[in-house]
Design a protein around this motif. Structure first.
Motif, mmCIF file in Angstrom:
data_model
loop_
_atom_site.group_PDB
_atom_site.id
_atom_site.type_symbol
_atom_site.label_atom_id
_atom_site.label_comp_id
_atom_site.label_asym_id
_atom_site.label_seq_id
_atom_site.Cartn_x
_atom_site.Cartn_y
_atom_site.Cartn_z
ATOM 1 N N SER A 14 36.089 43.806 43.302
ATOM 2 C CA SER A 14 37.307 43.586 44.090
ATOM 3 C C SER A 14 38.501 44.351 43.543
ATOM 4 N N LEU A 15 38.228 45.345 42.676
ATOM 5 C CA LEU A 15 39.345 46.124 42.139
ATOM 6 C C LEU A 15 39.803 47.127 43.200
ATOM 7 N N ILE A 16 41.014 46.945 43.692
ATOM 8 C CA ILE A 16 41.481 47.818 44.770
ATOM 9 C C ILE A 16 41.585 49.247 44.256
ATOM 10 N N THR A 17 41.220 50.186 45.088
ATOM 11 C CA THR A 17 41.258 51.586 44.686
ATOM 12 C C THR A 17 41.760 52.439 45.840
ATOM 13 N N LYS A 18 42.728 53.276 45.534
ATOM 14 C CA LYS A 18 43.261 54.231 46.507
ATOM 15 C C LYS A 18 43.584 53.577 47.854
ATOM 16 N N ASN A 19 44.549 52.720 47.823
ATOM 17 C CA ASN A 19 44.991 51.999 49.024
ATOM 18 C C ASN A 19 43.819 51.286 49.715
ATOM 19 N N TYR A 20 43.064 50.548 48.946
ATOM 20 C CA TYR A 20 41.989 49.678 49.474
ATOM 21 C C TYR A 20 40.875 50.450 50.179
ATOM 22 N N GLN A 21 40.667 51.731 49.796
ATOM 23 C CA GLN A 21 39.570 52.459 50.415
ATOM 24 C C GLN A 21 38.233 51.998 49.860
ATOM 25 N N THR A 22 38.203 51.689 48.556
ATOM 26 C CA THR A 22 36.967 51.247 47.923
ATOM 27 C C THR A 22 37.312 50.261 46.814
ATOM 28 N N THR A 23 36.288 49.725 46.142
ATOM 29 C CA THR A 23 36.573 48.906 44.970
ATOM 30 C C THR A 23 35.844 49.455 43.753
ATOM 31 N N TRP A 24 35.394 50.675 43.863
ATOM 32 C CA TRP A 24 34.638 51.246 42.749
ATOM 33 C C TRP A 24 35.477 52.352 42.121
ATOM 34 N N TYR A 25 35.872 52.159 40.875
ATOM 35 C CA TYR A 25 36.773 53.102 40.226
ATOM 36 C C TYR A 25 36.304 53.354 38.794
ATOM 37 N N PRO A 26 35.338 54.282 38.614
ATOM 38 C CA PRO A 26 34.777 54.487 37.279
ATOM 39 C C PRO A 26 35.829 54.897 36.243
ATOM 40 N N ASP A 27 36.915 55.518 36.695
ATOM 41 C CA ASP A 27 37.962 55.924 35.754
ATOM 42 C C ASP A 27 38.709 54.741 35.154
ATOM 43 N N ILE A 28 38.327 53.534 35.537
ATOM 44 C CA ILE A 28 39.000 52.359 34.996
ATOM 45 C C ILE A 28 38.887 52.326 33.458
ATOM 46 N N VAL A 29 37.849 52.978 32.937
ATOM 47 C CA VAL A 29 37.714 53.004 31.467
ATOM 48 C C VAL A 29 38.903 53.699 30.820
ATOM 49 N N LYS A 30 39.592 54.551 31.583
ATOM 50 C CA LYS A 30 40.737 55.260 31.011
ATOM 51 C C LYS A 30 42.035 54.466 31.095
ATOM 52 N N ILE A 31 42.079 53.487 31.996
ATOM 53 C CA ILE A 31 43.339 52.746 32.155
ATOM 54 C C ILE A 31 43.151 51.230 32.084
ATOM 55 N N GLY A 32 41.973 50.786 31.675
ATOM 56 C CA GLY A 32 41.684 49.346 31.671
ATOM 57 C C GLY A 32 42.209 48.633 30.434
ATOM 58 N N GLY A 33 41.840 47.349 30.356
ATOM 59 C CA GLY A 33 42.292 46.522 29.250
ATOM 60 C C GLY A 33 41.798 47.018 27.907
ATOM 61 N N GLU A 34 40.556 47.489 27.896
ATOM 62 C CA GLU A 34 39.987 47.933 26.618
ATOM 63 C C GLU A 34 40.777 49.124 26.074
ATOM 64 N N GLU A 35 41.060 50.061 26.961
ATOM 65 C CA GLU A 35 41.792 51.254 26.543
ATOM 66 C C GLU A 35 43.234 50.903 26.137
ATOM 67 N N ALA A 36 43.821 49.971 26.873
ATOM 68 C CA ALA A 36 45.183 49.557 26.534
ATOM 69 C C ALA A 36 45.204 48.937 25.141
ATOM 70 N N GLY A 37 44.166 48.129 24.834
ATOM 71 C CA GLY A 37 44.080 47.530 23.512
ATOM 72 C C GLY A 37 43.959 48.586 22.427
ATOM 73 N N ARG A 38 43.261 49.638 22.741
ATOM 74 C CA ARG A 38 43.010 50.697 21.777
ATOM 75 C C ARG A 38 44.248 51.577 21.576
ATOM 76 N N LYS A 39 44.916 51.885 22.684
ATOM 77 C CA LYS A 39 45.950 52.918 22.634
ATOM 78 C C LYS A 39 47.369 52.408 22.706
ATOM 79 N N PHE A 40 47.527 51.167 23.126
ATOM 80 C CA PHE A 40 48.890 50.818 23.521
ATOM 81 C C PHE A 40 49.400 49.509 22.938
ATOM 82 N N TRP A 41 48.622 48.430 23.048
ATOM 83 C CA TRP A 41 49.151 47.118 22.698
ATOM 84 C C TRP A 41 49.484 46.998 21.232
ATOM 85 N N LYS A 42 50.542 46.233 21.005
ATOM 86 C CA LYS A 42 50.948 45.951 19.637
ATOM 87 C C LYS A 42 51.072 44.462 19.365
#
Lengths: 251, 607
Positions: free
Chosen positions: B258-286
């Motif tokens: 159910s992850l909205i992608t490109k104005n609700y065209q699909t819900t499949w977004y493999p690039d989520i690994v680049k902007i997801g929670g895991e990556e945020a934990g690695r690169k951003f959160w303090k």
């Protein structure tokens, strides 16, 4: 023999007790019901034997804070005010969680300094605030304290920790809850989290207390800001000020 | 009239900005029993004080900032709710937000702040216990929320003061602008910022030193401690403690579909690994940040460590902001995405609606319906963060053709553009949808369609949950640390806390009745504005386009699904087949004063 039994893992110990219970049944000619009852009783008594006499808990004398772990949930303030007044009222809490630029939470607590500048500054005779020798907490004598018109203790505290009670004008200083600080318990209960607890208590003080105490909440906030967000950029240490003479307009 | 025994003070701070005066409005205990607080009390005021077709930006239009009875007590994670008639959708609206502002209102001795009138000059309000001051906001007018917050804090001279301010978007009357509370939390989605900007109210700062009275402290603490224990120990919540709602980005991509992608065209977004929670934990959160007494601390703060925005402290991504401004826009660069989220916070604009508008515009450009010439020469395309940044700025200042067009919101944009743009407008009741695609997560359609503000993810994802959320929003509790987590025990725990706190004798049944009453009050307000079953549906795209990929490939939301959902809910709350509360229901819920309004609205439907 008893000692060896204690050290055995749970499973084997149950096994041995069961054997003991079998010996018992030979005499009692037990039914299934009796077996069940005795079976459930047996480990209990073994536990009771193994239980050492309850150690007398020494009172805690100092508070510490791993300040980077603070999430700003204020459970410590809640617990403190509930312990002292029965209801939640952070404005009479003896511990404070202050926001610095809304990005950093700074726990501000009493470091229980050995030389207690607050007590030294107290002008009354006898002193309105005194150290409880048992818990190292600072006890306020409300009858003697001059309240809002004095607050010399507030001026003297190098950590700018002391706030005044909004009702009475008297200072709010940590009394260590008689040796078992509620804020520490609340903090560790709250932190079933990846960060770990922020507040700790101990019987002994440590050098950092004396180093931390000369840092005002604002300086601590600025310091933490760097420590948290820019550790490799400007993680320079804030130079502790010697005394904080300015009396902050606090309510 | 009876004064409340506990939980509430029985008085609301009523502020008249036109006259720059304030007074105490006394509210009897019965009203609290009926409407609880927060959103419920707001709905009560709106239905009793407004006639149908009120101008939401009229001078005497009100906004009600309401904590609930549990705020300021030992209860975990108490929040606040801003209820008003939305200038964006023209319906009743409520915006919930966390942080400490709600509790501070209670500790200042008020059950809420009711603001009406319009100031001639920009002002901000300082509320310290009983003392209310109107302060000149000329210096901060036009400033971002962050600068405004800093300046107000400097003048308050109290580190415990809490602020709620608007940014340039609210001042410039962008209809989906929001109120930013304590710099990182938004009371958004309903045009709260526009309303405050219209009243020339730049912000509020509150500080309180009192305690909330409790009728039976022993019993109350028992239940409050039990509720807290659940929040600390519940296994399912450990993930939220670590990753916040950002963890759902991956969850909804790989599992829920159910992850909205490109104005609700699909819900499949493999690039989520680049902007997801895991990556945020690695690169951003303090660090983690919590609301009042909350062991869940779902807000994450971090610092952008590389690229153009290096050194910027920002909040997020949360599921909604990371979805709408992330996968919805095809972003692959976490740093720029975070800067966009931070820009939205600084300008004081709702990042869900902003993401919806940007995604809509991008798809229209992709389909050739919208030309770059209509957008000041800007050509948004998926993943182009810099163009989006520029568009966000333009929206907030309504600058140029692009700013003026996009600041209308998806529904009005589609109407203005025409040429079949309607088919790509993802909105319900005039409000952009949140980041859950109902084709993958069908339960979410309940919240979008049947929730009273429309297009909202925070209204409960089942028939019973809708009622639970109506209660949560009125109690101003958090859905993580309380509502969702209590599950089947919601009624028991809430009643178990409210009774000893307020000295009431509510039963568990009363919990559901009260929730239904609040839903019905809000519904009647909307019915007066012309809402009925026909408005309680999803955009056409969910009905016609199958999900092209992902774990729920081929899923579609059918008309039968919609009908089933509506029927189930209407019969549960006692509304008729048109979705209008029946007279018997109104009588049963003690809302006799609304019978005439509903009858009048019915007549309008027939004609």
């Amino acid at each position: 023999m008893e000692d060896k039994k204690k050290k055995l893992p749970e499973l084997i110990r149950t096994e041995t007790t069961r054997r003991g219970f079998l010996r018992g049944t030979a005499v009692a000619a037990g039914s299934a019901v009796a077996m069940a009852t005795i079976g459930s009783l047996a480990p209990k008594s073994a536990q009771a034997q193994a239980k050492p006499p309850e150690p007398k808990k020494d009172p805690m004398k100092f508070l510490f804070a791993e300040r980077q772990n603070c999430t700003g949930c204020r459970a410590c303030e809640y617990a403190c005010s509930v312990y002292h007044t029965g209801v939640v009222r952070p404005s009479v809490s003896r511990i404070h969680v202050l926001k610095y630029k809304d990005s950093i939470d700074v726990p501000v607590l009493c470091w229980h300094c050995n030389d207690a500048p607050c007590i030294a500054a107290c002008p009354t005779t006898p002193k309105a605030i005194q150290v409880d020798p048992k818990s190292n907490g600072i006890i306020l004598n409300e009858k003697i304290c001059l309240g809002a018109k004095c607050l010399k203790c507030q001026e003297a505290c190098p950590a700018q920790y002391v706030w005044a009670n909004p009702d009475t004008g008297q200072p709010l200083i940590c009394d260590m809850c008689g040796g078992d600080p509620e804020c520490v318990k609340a903090c560790s209960a709250q932190s079933g989290n990846p960060q770990g607890p922020c507040l700790m208590a101990n019987k002994l003080g440590f050098g950092v207390n004396m180093a931390y105490r000369a840092v005002t909440p604002e300086q601590a906030g600025a310091d933490l800001m760097f420590l948290t967000f820019y550790p490799n950029v400007g993680g320079k240490r804030i130079t502790p000020v010697k005394t904080a003479k300015t009396k902050k307009a606090r309510r | 009239m009876t004064t409340p025994k506990g939980g509430c003070f029985g008085k609301i701070l009523e502020i008249d900005l036109s006259k720059q005066t304030y007074k105490t409005r006394e509210v009897p205990d019965e009203i609290y029993q009926k409407a609880i607080g927060g959103n419920g009390l707001g709905a009560y005021f709106a239905t009793t004080e407004y006639k149908a077709h009120k101008d939401p930006l009229a001078e005497d239009a009100f906004m009600f900032i309401g904590p609930g009875p549990l705020n300021g007590t030992y209860c975990v994670s108490t929040r606040m709710s801003i209820a008003h008639m939305s200038p964006y959708t023209g319906l009743i609206s409520h915006a919930e937000t966390g942080a400490h502002f709600g509790n501070e209102i209670k500790w200042a001795g008020w059950d809420g702040i009711y603001i009406k009138g319009r100031s001639k000059k920009p002002v901000w309000l300082s509320i310290v216990d009983d003392k209310v001051e109107f302060k000149d906001a000329a210096k901060v007018w036009g400033k971002t929320t962050e600068e405004t917050h800093e300046m107000i804090m400097k003048e308050m001279k109290d580190p415990y003061a809490r602020t709620a301010v608007i940014g340039p978007a609210g001042e410039n009357q962008v209809p989906f602008s929001c109120v930013i509370v304590e710099r990182f939390r938004a009371a958004a989605r309903s045009g709260t910022g526009m309303l405050m900007g219209n009243k020339k109210l730049k912000g509020l700062a509150v500080r309180g030193t009192k305690a909330v009275p409790v009728a039976d402290n022993g019993k109350f603490m028992e239940m409050a401690n039990y509720a807290k224990k659940l929040a600390v120990e519940k296994e399912a919540w450990q993930g939220i403690k670590r990753w916040g709602t950002a963890g759902l980005l991956e969850q909804n991509n790989y599992f829920t579909g159910s992850l909205i992608t490109k104005n609700y065209q699909t819900t499949w977004y493999p690039d989520i690994v680049k902007i997801g929670g895991e990556e945020a934990g690695r690169k951003f959160w303090k660090r983690h940040v919590a609301c009042n007494h909350c062991p869940v601390h779902c807000l994450k703060l971090g610092v952008i460590r590389e690229g153009k925005y290096k050194g910027l402290i920002a909040e997020g991504p949360e599921y909604e902001s990371g979805g709408l401004l992330g996968s919805n826009l095809g972003m692959t660069d976490l740093n720029t995405e975070l800067a966009m989220i931070e820009a939205c916070d600084a300008y004081g604009i709702d990042n869900i609606s902003t993401g919806g508008v940007l995604g809509f515009a991008t798809e229209l450009v992709e389909k050739g319906i919208l030309k770059p010439a209509d957008l000041d020469g800007l050509k948004p395309k998926w993943g182009d963060g810099e163009t989006y940044m520029e568009l966000i700025r333009k929206i907030c200042y309504k600058e140029g053709k692009a700013g003026k067009l996009l600041a209308k919101g998806v529904k009005k944009m589609a109407a203005q553009i025409g040429k079949g743009a309607e088919a790509y407008a993802m909105q319900v009741k005039g409000k952009e949808l949140a980041a859950h695609d109902p084709r993958g997560d069908k339960a979410r359609a309940y919240s979008y369609c049947l929730g009273s503000c429309g297009g909202d993810h925070h209204e409960g994802a089942s028939t019973r949950a809708l009622i639970i959320f109506a209660m949560l929003n009125s109690l101003s509790l958090c859905s993580f640390a309380s509502g969702l987590l209590w599950g089947g025990e919601n009624a028991k725990i809430t009643v178990g806390m409210l009774n000893p706190l307020c000295g009431w004798s509510m039963k568990e049944d009363d919990y559901w009745t009260t929730g239904k009453r609040i839903m019905t009050m809000e519904r009647v307000f909307n019915v007066r504005e012309g809402v009925s079953r026909k408005d309680d549906g999803l955009p056409k795209r969910f009905m016609t386009e199958k999900l092209p990929a992902g774990p729920k490939k081929g899923n579609i939301f059918t008309a039968e699904d919609t009908k089933k959902m509506q029927d189930e809910f209407y019969s549960f709350v006692g509304w008729d087949e048109k979705g209008i509360p029946s007279e018997a229901t109104l009588k049963g819920l003690g809302l006799e004063y609304l019978i005439d309004d509903v009858a009048a609205a019915r007549k309008e439907y027939k004609s």
